[in-house]
Design a protein around this motif. Sequence first.
Motif, PDB file in Angstrom:
ATOM      1  N   ASN A  37      -7.876  -1.998   1.154  1.00  0.00           N
ATOM      2  CA  ASN A  37      -6.695  -1.693   1.964  1.00  0.00           C
ATOM      3  C   ASN A  37      -7.061  -1.459   3.417  1.00  0.00           C
ATOM      4  O   ASN A  37      -6.386  -1.924   4.340  1.00  0.00           O
ATOM      5  CB  ASN A  37      -5.992  -0.447   1.428  1.00  0.00           C
ATOM      6  N   ASN A  38      -8.118  -0.686   3.617  1.00  0.00           N
ATOM      7  CA  ASN A  38      -8.520  -0.371   4.979  1.00  0.00           C
ATOM      8  C   ASN A  38      -8.978  -1.628   5.714  1.00  0.00           C
ATOM      9  O   ASN A  38      -8.699  -1.794   6.908  1.00  0.00           O
ATOM     10  CB  ASN A  38      -9.634   0.682   4.970  1.00  0.00           C
ATOM     11  N   HIS A  86      -9.567   8.315   2.002  1.00  0.00           N
ATOM     12  CA  HIS A  86     -10.113   8.035   0.677  1.00  0.00           C
ATOM     13  C   HIS A  86      -9.326   6.921  -0.005  1.00  0.00           C
ATOM     14  O   HIS A  86      -9.175   6.899  -1.215  1.00  0.00           O
ATOM     15  CB  HIS A  86     -10.130   9.300  -0.180  1.00  0.00           C
ATOM     16  N   GLY A  87      -8.807   6.031   0.834  1.00  0.00           N
ATOM     17  CA  GLY A  87      -8.049   4.909   0.302  1.00  0.00           C
ATOM     18  C   GLY A  87      -8.983   3.829  -0.204  1.00  0.00           C
ATOM     19  O   GLY A  87     -10.205   3.916  -0.081  1.00  0.00           O
ATOM     20  N   VAL A 125      -4.352   8.544   7.376  1.00  0.00           N
ATOM     21  CA  VAL A 125      -4.043   7.152   7.053  1.00  0.00           C
ATOM     22  C   VAL A 125      -4.679   6.205   8.067  1.00  0.00           C
ATOM     23  O   VAL A 125      -5.229   5.169   7.707  1.00  0.00           O
ATOM     24  CB  VAL A 125      -2.509   6.927   7.013  1.00  0.00           C
ATOM     25  N   THR A 157     -15.008   1.938   6.836  1.00  0.00           N
ATOM     26  CA  THR A 157     -14.936   2.591   5.529  1.00  0.00           C
ATOM     27  C   THR A 157     -16.240   2.423   4.736  1.00  0.00           C
ATOM     28  O   THR A 157     -16.787   1.330   4.658  1.00  0.00           O
ATOM     29  CB  THR A 157     -13.795   1.969   4.693  1.00  0.00           C
ATOM     30  N   THR A 197       1.114   5.387   0.796  1.00  0.00           N
ATOM     31  CA  THR A 197       0.408   6.560   1.300  1.00  0.00           C
ATOM     32  C   THR A 197       0.289   7.564   0.159  1.00  0.00           C
ATOM     33  O   THR A 197       0.892   7.391  -0.903  1.00  0.00           O
ATOM     34  CB  THR A 197       1.188   7.227   2.452  1.00  0.00           C
ATOM     35  N   LEU A 198      -0.467   8.635   0.376  1.00  0.00           N
ATOM     36  CA  LEU A 198      -0.642   9.639  -0.675  1.00  0.00           C
ATOM     37  C   LEU A 198       0.718  10.126  -1.185  1.00  0.00           C
ATOM     38  O   LEU A 198       0.957  10.181  -2.393  1.00  0.00           O
ATOM     39  CB  LEU A 198      -1.461  10.819  -0.135  1.00  0.00           C
ATOM     40  N   GLN A 200      -6.371   8.048  -7.095  1.00  0.00           N
ATOM     41  CA  GLN A 200      -7.079   6.771  -7.206  1.00  0.00           C
ATOM     42  C   GLN A 200      -7.123   6.214  -8.630  1.00  0.00           C
ATOM     43  O   GLN A 200      -7.091   5.003  -8.816  1.00  0.00           O
ATOM     44  CB  GLN A 200      -8.529   6.948  -6.724  1.00  0.00           C
ATOM     45  N   ILE A 234       0.877  -1.156   0.000  1.00  0.00           N
ATOM     46  CA  ILE A 234       0.000   0.000   0.000  1.00  0.00           C
ATOM     47  C   ILE A 234       0.926   1.220   0.000  1.00  0.00           C
ATOM     48  O   ILE A 234       1.950   1.196   0.673  1.00  0.00           O
ATOM     49  CB  ILE A 234      -0.861  -0.013   1.291  1.00  0.00           C
ATOM     50  N   MET A 239      -3.883   3.165  -2.330  1.00  0.00           N
ATOM     51  CA  MET A 239      -3.734   4.067  -1.180  1.00  0.00           C
ATOM     52  C   MET A 239      -4.611   3.592  -0.016  1.00  0.00           C
ATOM     53  O   MET A 239      -5.661   3.012  -0.238  1.00  0.00           O
ATOM     54  CB  MET A 239      -4.184   5.445  -1.657  1.00  0.00           C
ATOM     55  N   PRO A 240      -4.196   3.851   1.224  1.00  0.00           N
ATOM     56  CA  PRO A 240      -5.046   3.532   2.374  1.00  0.00           C
ATOM     57  C   PRO A 240      -5.728   4.801   2.897  1.00  0.00           C
ATOM     58  O   PRO A 240      -5.545   5.874   2.334  1.00  0.00           O
ATOM     59  CB  PRO A 240      -4.040   3.073   3.408  1.00  0.00           C
TER      60      PRO A 240
END
Lengths: 186, 571
Positions: free
Chosen positions: B268-269, B263-264, B289, B557, B242-243, B399, B240, B259-260
């Motif tokens: 992932n979340n 808005h991941g 995150v 999420t 990060t931004l 995304q 994963i 991305m997590p």
Amino acid sequence: MTDVRKLRPHTIIALVEDRPGVLNRIASKWRQRGFNIESLAVGHSEKVGLSRMTFVVDANVDANQVVRQLDKLVDVVDIRDISDQDIVSREMAMIKVRTDKTNRGQIIEIAELFQAEVVDVAPDAIILEATGREAKIDSLLRLLEDYEIIELCRTGKVAMLRGSAVSHPEPSEDEQYDRYPGQHTW
Amino acid sequence: MTTNDQKSGAQMVMEAFLREGVSTIFGVPGGANLPLYDVLPEYYPQIKHYLVKHEQSAAHAADAYARVTGKAGVCFGTSGPGATNLVTGIANAYMDSIPLVCVTGQVILALLGRDGFQEADIQGITIPITKHSELVLDVNDIPRVMQEAFHIATTGRPGPVLVDIPRDVFQKKGDFYWSDKVELRGYRVQTMPDPNEVAKAAELIERSEKPVLISGHGVIIAHAYDEIRELAEKGNMPVITTLLGIGGFPGTHPLYMGMPGMHGMYWNNIAISEADLVIGAGMRFDDRVTGRLKDFAPKADIIHIDIDPAEIGKNVRPAATLLGDAKISLQELNKLVVRKERPDWFSWLDEVRRDHPSITIRETDEVLPQFVIQKIYEATNGDCYVVTGVGQHQMWAAQYFWYDKPRSFITSGGLGTMGFEVPAAMGAQVAAPNDTVWSICGDGGFQMTLQELATIAEYEWPIKFAIMNNGTLGMVRQWQELFYEENTVATPLKNPDFVKLAEAFGILGLRAERKGEVESVIQQAMDHDGPVVIDFKVKYDENVFPMVPPGASLGETIDLPAHEPEKVAAG
């Protein structure tokens, strides 16, 4: 959230570059978190060009994280929280008390109990100089509450570790390096 | 290298730049830094200066230049308002650990602290947002201070350094010197992690049945792309980013999961919430995150790899801590990591991914911003730099675009600075003159810094600006819709005609209002040699999903809502 905000005093000692702005940088970090600096004492250290600070901060459990952030400041050579260590700490206070001939003797008696020195006597006032741990000065002040304290100034705590332990050990050689090794572009 | 001849303070600054390999400066002149501008021609063309229209842009452009090149970005501002205009850019660089050296002019020594014309205590103002700052009172200090500035800005966890120089200090003369080594007794960086912790980490990886590897900005800063890839492949772990970690690991790699966080990707979340091991490499477990911190990765041991001791234990308690440079730490770890098959974990992940298509683009009549970004990806094959502002379009650019090249996604993460998209695109284009730079803009953010279109026209930087014009401050409107009962106060925008606006600056302006026009307009922009501004009229009330509501945990999420067939209007 209550336990996060639970404050307790932390005694923190720092070895810093003796130049303008250092205090500003350190104070700024505590302010950002809303922690109050209770007392602060600054003076020369045993090393040329470096000052030693002792400050007491009302901070929550997160104090350690702030200390690590402060350690990153370029002007802070070393800093540590010694609240839970075996330390010797002292503070000095000057206390101006209203007196007349009827109670002067009583005040001097109290001073002697606390090994405080009389540094100035006037017909209507007396100045005492007391040195010791914070708690000792606090109790002296409690006894003097029966009289009129005209003025009080305290230096704030200074502290160091007991025994031969060095409060700010020298960094070992292998901690130093030149450039960011990952940066091939340099 | 030692030289010894009399130079003015201004010349000393430039000499220091030469020795630090600086070739590019962004700035604006003014009364207090004029001596510096006076000597610029002596150093041309080794050092080029780009005049921007506002100092904030100088800082953002230098910031993006640093992100693309990995070298320190340099910017100039004069005293007072020149310096305070830099503040947003400095704070942005500070939050995202970007090496920046800002040189500001200051009023003359005799006026310091006396409220002189255009005086601002910029050193004081920037204390909380710089890694270090100096006010230079003696010309003889300039070479040392400049050398220290670059050293501090670029080593350890990088960050902005401000050097404030009074006008008369620029003008005084002194001996220039340059030493081989910077000596700062209060500045030490640990690069080599503790071998015991490395061994512990390797053991945790070997034991883990459900690991996830989160790769952050630190991996990019440390140029540890090969190392993170080796760890992922050798350890057989899903990755994963990060931004700000986007691009550190190839976006099209089979192990890549996106991305997590807020808005991941949904999977992932959920994966983080189910994992028994989370490895955070060069990232700081930021609140965007982690979601609600106490429920972050509840079943996992955490391995934290970071160069900043103040980050260790700040948000999470690691079971193993590799305090050191990401490249070195990963190299050490890779020596001990052994391959392990985890068929159950990967098939479970595949299942979650199948059931939760977080980033499908539904069929609509209106132009969806995600659709535009996807088309840009297809048209460029991902072979370009993407710069964004902050908000919905930024999340969609993260995304719906796959970044294979490190340092190709330039975005304002920590500070979240709207308006970053225009000046940052300039910095990226200067840093990569032969590459295509696409700036994905919000219609709100674009209007915060659009004066730089004049700069772009002047220097003929062929940047492609894609404005996601939804006529609203989209992310704020989304929060109003979801959390403030659709009370859309102060978010609708009355926008100018962006095409005419571009033309007024001498820049090609294009517009796409219908889906069918999107691809051809993108192609037209790519075929044009110069800068282009494209006004994409996109759906007004599109929301960014998945989303972790503020204060919720990653396990809560909200995925992309089920696809309801949209009403399709005629024509």
